[in-house]
Structures are given as structure tokens and as C-alpha cells.
Design an enzyme around this catalytic site. Sequence first.
Site, PDB file in Angstrom:
ATOM      1  N   SER A  46      -4.074  -0.321   2.945  1.00  0.00           N
ATOM      2  CA  SER A  46      -4.804   0.933   2.700  1.00  0.00           C
ATOM      3  C   SER A  46      -4.710   1.358   1.238  1.00  0.00           C
ATOM      4  CB  SER A  46      -4.276   2.040   3.614  1.00  0.00           C
ATOM      5  OG  SER A  46      -2.910   2.302   3.352  1.00  0.00           O
ATOM      6  N   HIS A  47      -3.755   0.798   0.485  1.00  0.00           N
ATOM      7  CA  HIS A  47      -3.630   1.158  -0.928  1.00  0.00           C
ATOM      8  C   HIS A  47      -3.680  -0.060  -1.842  1.00  0.00           C
ATOM      9  CE1 HIS A  47      -2.760   4.854   1.059  1.00  0.00           C
ATOM     10  NE2 HIS A  47      -3.125   5.431  -0.055  1.00  0.00           N
ATOM     11  N   PHE A 120      -3.439   7.273  -6.306  1.00  0.00           N
ATOM     12  CA  PHE A 120      -4.277   6.624  -5.298  1.00  0.00           C
ATOM     13  C   PHE A 120      -3.494   5.458  -4.716  1.00  0.00           C
ATOM     14  CE2 PHE A 120      -9.101   5.698  -4.758  1.00  0.00           C
ATOM     15  CZ  PHE A 120      -9.193   6.711  -3.823  1.00  0.00           C
ATOM     16  N   LEU A 123       3.686   5.419  -2.348  1.00  0.00           N
ATOM     17  CA  LEU A 123       4.748   6.144  -3.063  1.00  0.00           C
ATOM     18  C   LEU A 123       6.051   5.357  -3.177  1.00  0.00           C
ATOM     19  CD1 LEU A 123       2.834   8.562  -2.857  1.00  0.00           C
ATOM     20  CD2 LEU A 123       4.740   9.962  -2.121  1.00  0.00           C
ATOM     21  N   GLY A 186      -6.926   5.730   4.288  1.00  0.00           N
ATOM     22  CA  GLY A 186      -7.432   4.394   3.954  1.00  0.00           C
ATOM     23  C   GLY A 186      -7.532   3.505   5.182  1.00  0.00           C
ATOM     24  N   ASP A 187      -6.572   3.629   6.099  1.00  0.00           N
ATOM     25  CA  ASP A 187      -6.616   2.804   7.323  1.00  0.00           C
ATOM     26  C   ASP A 187      -7.797   3.201   8.200  1.00  0.00           C
ATOM     27  OD1 ASP A 187      -4.474   1.130   6.867  1.00  0.00           O
ATOM     28  OD2 ASP A 187      -3.017   2.520   7.725  1.00  0.00           O
ATOM     29  N   ARG A 301      14.063  -2.232  13.854  1.00  0.00           N
ATOM     30  CA  ARG A 301      14.092  -2.672  12.459  1.00  0.00           C
ATOM     31  C   ARG A 301      14.092  -1.446  11.576  1.00  0.00           C
ATOM     32  NH1 ARG A 301       9.595  -2.063   9.314  1.00  0.00           N
ATOM     33  NH2 ARG A 301       7.533  -2.112  10.277  1.00  0.00           N
ATOM     34  N   PRO A 303      12.986   0.860   8.411  1.00  0.00           N
ATOM     35  CA  PRO A 303      11.764   0.960   7.614  1.00  0.00           C
ATOM     36  C   PRO A 303      11.952   0.279   6.257  1.00  0.00           C
ATOM     37  CG  PRO A 303      12.838   3.121   7.849  1.00  0.00           C
ATOM     38  CD  PRO A 303      13.552   2.174   8.757  1.00  0.00           C
ATOM     39  N   GLN A 305      11.840  -2.966   5.921  1.00  0.00           N
ATOM     40  CA  GLN A 305      12.200  -4.381   6.136  1.00  0.00           C
ATOM     41  C   GLN A 305      10.979  -5.286   6.225  1.00  0.00           C
ATOM     42  OE1 GLN A 305      14.892  -4.391   9.485  1.00  0.00           O
ATOM     43  NE2 GLN A 305      16.690  -4.330   8.155  1.00  0.00           N
ATOM     44  N   ARG A 306       9.919  -4.794   6.859  1.00  0.00           N
ATOM     45  CA  ARG A 306       8.712  -5.620   6.982  1.00  0.00           C
ATOM     46  C   ARG A 306       8.168  -5.941   5.581  1.00  0.00           C
ATOM     47  NH1 ARG A 306       3.713  -4.887   5.946  1.00  0.00           N
ATOM     48  NH2 ARG A 306       4.154  -2.733   5.388  1.00  0.00           N
TER      49      ARG A 306
HETATM   50  P1  NDP Z   1       2.900   3.175   8.095  1.00  0.00           P
HETATM   51  O1  NDP Z   1       2.678   4.026   9.287  1.00  0.00           O
HETATM   52  O2  NDP Z   1       2.345   1.813   8.082  1.00  0.00           O
HETATM   53  O3  NDP Z   1       4.463   3.050   7.819  1.00  0.00           O
HETATM   54  C1  NDP Z   1       5.236   4.188   7.553  1.00  0.00           C
HETATM   55  C2  NDP Z   1       6.678   3.812   7.377  1.00  0.00           C
HETATM   56  O4  NDP Z   1       7.223   3.470   8.648  1.00  0.00           O
HETATM   57  C3  NDP Z   1       6.886   2.601   6.479  1.00  0.00           C
HETATM   58  O5  NDP Z   1       7.993   2.826   5.666  1.00  0.00           O
HETATM   59  C4  NDP Z   1       7.139   1.456   7.471  1.00  0.00           C
HETATM   60  O6  NDP Z   1       7.977   0.445   6.957  1.00  0.00           O
HETATM   61  C5  NDP Z   1       7.817   2.192   8.598  1.00  0.00           C
HETATM   62  N1  NDP Z   1       7.590   1.540   9.885  1.00  0.00           N
HETATM   63  C6  NDP Z   1       6.411   1.144  10.435  1.00  0.00           C
HETATM   64  N2  NDP Z   1       6.607   0.582  11.631  1.00  0.00           N
HETATM   65  C7  NDP Z   1       7.937   0.635  11.853  1.00  0.00           C
HETATM   66  C8  NDP Z   1       8.779   0.214  12.925  1.00  0.00           C
HETATM   67  N3  NDP Z   1       8.290  -0.368  14.015  1.00  0.00           N
HETATM   68  N4  NDP Z   1      10.106   0.413  12.815  1.00  0.00           N
HETATM   69  C9  NDP Z   1      10.629   1.005  11.721  1.00  0.00           C
HETATM   70  N5  NDP Z   1       9.896   1.422  10.661  1.00  0.00           N
HETATM   71  C10 NDP Z   1       8.570   1.245  10.740  1.00  0.00           C
HETATM   72  O7  NDP Z   1       2.415   3.947   6.757  1.00  0.00           O
HETATM   73  P2  NDP Z   1       1.233   5.003   6.603  1.00  0.00           P
HETATM   74  O8  NDP Z   1       0.011   4.385   7.127  1.00  0.00           O
HETATM   75  O9  NDP Z   1       1.655   6.325   7.104  1.00  0.00           O
HETATM   76  O10 NDP Z   1       1.132   5.104   5.001  1.00  0.00           O
HETATM   77  C11 NDP Z   1       0.695   3.971   4.267  1.00  0.00           C
HETATM   78  C12 NDP Z   1       0.788   4.227   2.785  1.00  0.00           C
HETATM   79  O11 NDP Z   1      -0.184   5.163   2.388  1.00  0.00           O
HETATM   80  C13 NDP Z   1       2.114   4.759   2.259  1.00  0.00           C
HETATM   81  O12 NDP Z   1       2.560   3.829   1.307  1.00  0.00           O
HETATM   82  C14 NDP Z   1       1.764   6.088   1.603  1.00  0.00           C
HETATM   83  O13 NDP Z   1       2.490   6.374   0.414  1.00  0.00           O
HETATM   84  C15 NDP Z   1       0.317   5.869   1.262  1.00  0.00           C
HETATM   85  N6  NDP Z   1      -0.408   7.126   1.086  1.00  0.00           N
HETATM   86  C16 NDP Z   1      -0.724   7.536  -0.181  1.00  0.00           C
HETATM   87  C17 NDP Z   1      -1.443   8.686  -0.385  1.00  0.00           C
HETATM   88  C18 NDP Z   1      -1.751   9.159  -1.757  1.00  0.00           C
HETATM   89  O14 NDP Z   1      -2.380  10.206  -1.891  1.00  0.00           O
HETATM   90  N7  NDP Z   1      -1.373   8.471  -2.801  1.00  0.00           N
HETATM   91  C19 NDP Z   1      -1.909   9.511   0.740  1.00  0.00           C
HETATM   92  C20 NDP Z   1      -1.469   9.024   2.017  1.00  0.00           C
HETATM   93  C21 NDP Z   1      -0.767   7.859   2.183  1.00  0.00           C
HETATM   94  P3  NDP Z   1       7.374  -0.996   6.523  1.00  0.00           P
HETATM   95  O15 NDP Z   1       6.663  -0.736   5.239  1.00  0.00           O
HETATM   96  O16 NDP Z   1       8.547  -1.887   6.400  1.00  0.00           O
HETATM   97  O17 NDP Z   1       6.423  -1.406   7.633  1.00  0.00           O
END
Ligand code: NDP
Length: 332
Positions: A46-47, A120, A123, A186-187, A301, A303, A305-306
Site C-alpha cells: 500500500s506504500h 505518503f 512509518l 492504499g489497500d 508471531r 509484529p 517479524q514478517r
Molecule cells: P497491517 O494491518 O498490514 O499491519 C499492522 C501491523 O500489525 C504490522 O506491524 C504487522 O507486522 C502487524 N501484524 C500483521 N499481522 C500480524 C499477525 N498475524 N501477528 C502479529 N502482528 C501482525 O498494516 P496497515 O495496513 O494497518 O498499515 C500499512 C502501512 O500503511 C503502515 O506501514 C502505515 O504506516 C502506513 N500508513 C501510512 C499513512 C500515511 O499517511 N503515511 C496512512 C496510513 C497508513 P508485519 O509488518 O510484520 O506484518
Amino acid sequence: MAKETISLIEIHELCVAALTNAGAHQAAALAVAGSIRDAERDGSFSHGIFRLPGFVASLRSGKVDGTAEPELSFPTPALILCDARRGMAPYALQRALPELVRATQRMGIAALAMRNSAHFAALWPEVEALAEAGLAGIACTNYLPVVAPAGARERLLGTNPLAFAWPRPNAAPLVFDMATAARALGDVQLAAREGASLPEGIGIDRDGEDTTDPAAILSGALIPFGGYKGSAISLMVELLSGSLIGQMSSLGNAEADNNDGGPPPRGELIIGLNPDLLSGGCWRAEAETFLKRLEAQPDLRLPGQRRHARRGHVTTTVVEADLIETVRALAF
Ligand code: NDP
């Protein structure tokens, strides 16, 4: 939808070329291209490259200044103000984050208030920079109003990401980085492009009804994760990255926006915490005992780690063919 496998090296080269063509100077283009390449590498699509056309549109419209040099000031030894002057966040952060690391190491707790920065991106780079120096970090930013708070139908909140990192000895840091919306915008946009449906609980349509259709959510609203609890955290992000640091809320950002599809320059708050100073030096063993207990759970797992597991072996990414065609047209 047709897709193309492309190397991360080529992603980076295309981004640098497209951004410099649109008026960014080389150093700013390199910083943004690096953040897009790293998002693709980490599977944060998404980013990733999907954001490039938005950056280019904002450089062309003049909303974002690709030649801006960030201005740093230090009102106290524990506070760094960075005015990005409508420049792109990854470049301003390159200048400001080392100052935050130094201030946190000395002061125990320090804050970086970023203003007028076009964010954009994900973080995690902000908070991982702190964790790599043995510090904990928290970062948040607001956006444009695309989320209806719990109890409302109107779009009043941004997707408002919140990130946290914790340093671990001889291991990648613990990092979470998440939108406080049930899904990053973005997703939802990517799902709409692909004609895919979303799970329930992501957003509502124009009439306030739950929907799994991403196009209906885009014309309605996203909702926060976790009902009123996520809504409260999102509200906090609005205030910490807005009024607290002299910046606007997502609603204010929208009023000032020219709707070119790119990022509105706005606020971001990053807080550094020094566990050595705050704990008196005894934090590692307690933290590691706790985290290892969690890691021993068979289906759990941590957060981050993936993403960290992908690093070191991912060298290519898969992009929609029409998106990569658009990017190539912007680059050449
Ligand atoms: P996700 O829902 O994909 O993931 C959120 C967090 O949860 C991540 O740290 C992820 O770790 C962790 N996670 C996911 N699945 C599991 C699991 N099964 N067990 C444990 N931890 C888990 O992210 P979002 O879709 O909410 O956000 C995506 C990105 O969008 C972020 O990087 C955010 O900064 C960015 N964003 C930026 C904006 C901006 O204005 N600049 C606005 C909104 C979002 P892992 O990465 O290891 O999967």
C-alpha cells in the site's frame, strides 16, 4: 489483471527518474525512491510503487516542493522542530532523525515535531531508526479525512497510522506500524483496482451501511479498527500530530488540499525513549524474558517479524502491468 515481476533495483531507478523529471532534486528523489523500494521489499504494497504517481502529481501541481531543504531548530535540548517546508517526508527525516537519536541518547526522552512534511509512506523507518540505536520509538501522523469515527457516518478522521519500535539485542527490533483505520486506504484502493472484495468491518457506503465493496467504501468511509477503542486512538493521533505541534487535523488538511491525489504537507510527531536512562540499565533481561515467552507460543508471531523475514532474500516484486507502464512513462 496482468502483472509483471520487476527487480527492486529497477523500481528504485524508475522512481528516481520519475521524481527528478517532476522537479525533485536528486537527494530528495533518492530518499523517496528508497522508501518506495523498501516498502516493496517488505511487502508493504500500500506504500510502495503504487504511491509514485501521487508523489509525481503533487510535485507537478506545486503542492509538494521537491527542492525544499528542511529547517531544523532546537527550542530545548529534548525537542527538535523540523519544518520540511512542503518537502517530501523521507528526505526531511534523513536530516532530522539523527538529531532525535542524539537528543534521546542524552536526555532520556526527546521529541521530533515534523511540520509541513508530505508523508505518503510507512512509518516504520522512523521508529526503526531509533531502535537501531538501542532506543524505543513512537511515531504518528494524520492524513485526510477518510474514516468515520465510531458513532458517526461522516469522514472526520484520517487513516492516522501509529508505529512503535523496541530494540532487541542481536535481533531485529519489535516493530508495529499500523493504520488506525481497519485497513490502510492504499489497500482499499488496490482492492478497488483489482476488482476484489474486502472482508466485513473495513468500511461503510454512502448510506452508512456496512459493505465489502472497496469502491463503495471509497465513496463512503473507512471505519477505525476496534470500534470506539480504535476511534479513540485515532483521535489521539489527530491531536498529537496536529494541534500539539502547530499543525492541522485531517479535516484542516483537506480544506487546504488541492486534491491532486498526492500527500498533503502536514504534521508528524516522533518520540524517542532511552531505556538505558529510564530503567537505570536493567531493561534488557526483563524485556527479553517477556518477549521470548510470547515467541514460545506456537501460533503467535511478533509484529515486524514478517517484514524482517523478507529482508535479505527478496530482490523482486510483482506489480500490475498498467501501473508499471504508467511509472515507466513518468520516468522516460
Ligand atoms: P497491517 O494491518 O498490514 O499491519 C499492522 C501491523 O500489525 C504490522 O506491524 C504487522 O507486522 C502487524 N501484524 C500483521 N499481522 C500480524 C499477525 N498475524 N501477528 C502479529 N502482528 C501482525 O498494516 P496497515 O495496513 O494497518 O498499515 C500499512 C502501512 O500503511 C503502515 O506501514 C502505515 O504506516 C502506513 N500508513 C501510512 C499513512 C500515511 O499517511 N503515511 C496512512 C496510513 C497508513 P508485519 O509488518 O510484520 O506484518
